[in-house]
Design a protein around this motif. Sequence first.
Motif, PDB file in Angstrom:
ATOM      1  N   HIS A   1       0.860  -1.178   0.000  1.00 35.00           N
ATOM      2  CA  HIS A   1       0.000   0.000   0.000  1.00 35.00           C
ATOM      3  C   HIS A   1       0.902   1.235   0.000  1.00 35.00           C
ATOM      4  O   HIS A   1       1.666   1.446   0.951  1.00 35.00           O
ATOM      5  N   ILE A   2       0.809   2.054  -1.045  1.00 36.94           N
ATOM      6  CA  ILE A   2       1.727   3.184  -1.221  1.00 36.94           C
ATOM      7  C   ILE A   2       0.924   4.484  -1.267  1.00 36.94           C
ATOM      8  O   ILE A   2       0.113   4.691  -2.170  1.00 36.94           O
TER       9      ILE A   2
ATOM     10  N   TYR B   1      -2.386   5.102  -3.297  1.00 38.73           N
ATOM     11  CA  TYR B   1      -3.392   5.984  -2.707  1.00 38.73           C
ATOM     12  C   TYR B   1      -3.058   7.423  -3.111  1.00 38.73           C
ATOM     13  O   TYR B   1      -1.994   7.938  -2.732  1.00 38.73           O
ATOM     14  N   ALA B   2      -3.938   8.049  -3.868  1.00 36.51           N
ATOM     15  CA  ALA B   2      -3.738   9.441  -4.264  1.00 36.51           C
ATOM     16  C   ALA B   2      -4.201  10.327  -3.118  1.00 36.51           C
ATOM     17  O   ALA B   2      -5.400  10.511  -2.902  1.00 36.51           O
ATOM     18  N   CYS B   3      -3.262  10.855  -2.360  1.00 33.11           N
ATOM     19  CA  CYS B   3      -3.581  11.677  -1.179  1.00 33.11           C
ATOM     20  C   CYS B   3      -3.551  13.140  -1.587  1.00 33.11           C
ATOM     21  O   CYS B   3      -2.483  13.754  -1.689  1.00 33.11           O
ATOM     22  N   GLY B   4      -4.710  13.688  -1.837  1.00 31.16           N
ATOM     23  CA  GLY B   4      -4.813  15.060  -2.316  1.00 31.16           C
ATOM     24  C   GLY B   4      -6.151  15.261  -2.978  1.00 31.16           C
ATOM     25  O   GLY B   4      -7.159  14.699  -2.534  1.00 31.16           O
TER      26      GLY B   4
ATOM     27  N   TYR C   1       6.901   8.411 -10.730  1.00 28.27           N
ATOM     28  CA  TYR C   1       7.198   7.489  -9.642  1.00 28.27           C
ATOM     29  C   TYR C   1       6.344   6.227  -9.733  1.00 28.27           C
ATOM     30  O   TYR C   1       6.859   5.109  -9.604  1.00 28.27           O
ATOM     31  N   VAL C   2       5.040   6.405  -9.938  1.00 27.40           N
ATOM     32  CA  VAL C   2       4.139   5.251  -9.989  1.00 27.40           C
ATOM     33  C   VAL C   2       4.498   4.340 -11.156  1.00 27.40           C
ATOM     34  O   VAL C   2       4.544   3.109 -11.019  1.00 27.40           O
TER      35      VAL C   2
ATOM     36  N   PHE D   1       4.922   5.768   2.551  1.00 35.42           N
ATOM     37  CA  PHE D   1       4.491   7.076   2.067  1.00 35.42           C
ATOM     38  C   PHE D   1       5.526   7.620   1.086  1.00 35.42           C
ATOM     39  O   PHE D   1       6.733   7.509   1.320  1.00 35.42           O
ATOM     40  N   TYR D   2       5.031   8.217  -0.004  1.00 41.08           N
ATOM     41  CA  TYR D   2       5.942   8.825  -0.977  1.00 41.08           C
ATOM     42  C   TYR D   2       5.584  10.294  -1.166  1.00 41.08           C
ATOM     43  O   TYR D   2       4.498  10.623  -1.657  1.00 41.08           O
TER      44      TYR D   2
END
Length: 319
Positions: free
Chosen positions: A3-4, A65-68, A49-50, A37-38
Amino acid sequence: MKHIFVYNPAAGRNAKTAIAQLKEKMKAYDGKLAYEFYPTKAACDATAYVKARCAAEPNEQLRFYACGGDGTANEVLHGIVGAENASMTCYPCGSGNDFVKYYGGAERFLDVDALVNAVEQPIDVMRIDDRYSLNVTNFGFDTTVAETMIAVKHKKIIGGKHAYTTGIVKALFTAMKNDCTVYVDGEKLNDSGKMLLCTVANGKYVGGAFCCAPRSDNTDGLLEVCLVRPISRFTFVKLLGPYTNGEHLDDPKFQKYITYRRGTSVRVVAPEGFAFSLDGEIVHKNDFTIEICPGAVRFAVPAQKCEEAPAEQKEPITV
């Protein structure tokens, strides 16, 4: 599965707080779940990166996981398209979270336990040349508003929190009749070559609040196309409420102004300098085709919490 969590460390204060809270919550999974976490380093870094990560670990299942907001989700989307070992979801903590409104809103995705245990499902995406869209591609009035907001966001008085209002005002004077011809699966929608706006949707919402495509189904292999012909400013004001609430397709008062179609391909032909918005990103192109890619990516959707039964029914009833 790994899970990234991909996030922008330069995001606003609210987003930074949300990421800090997410990191704290994920500590409960230490030793139980492979996660990391990246922090992105620049625009488009998330995509690079992905893509690199998917290529480097072809035998490992990766969930990103797109955090934003919608922009972060779009960058992650571009990274996983074509990668059989990758899926994605959203931790919606950005300024715009239109795509997750399709599933009921951000709250469902901010439940960390539900999110990491979410079930993946294949969903459709839109393709324009080498670009992809999860949510909505739109042009005309809306794009003028967006371009104006970008141009004035750092200016005094008309920028900052007033940028959206400035964009609306400019569009009301300059973008009520736009030169553009739209074809859906070969059918010309506007013989006049004029329109107010057009949305090509896979999701349901655009612009933070507008339910532009209430009938959308992002698993049916079809694009939802809604073209609004040129109208007066008075009619525009009357249409705004129903359009915001997703009632415009069923309101008989507006049928003569709206053309709605479903299709697999949308061609747009316009004069030089024409711009469209792809998941919020402004792109300049005057002749382009939007195609549907059925089931192109796997998207993890958290389970919805069941509503509690009324207090008097919580105890089991014996007979």
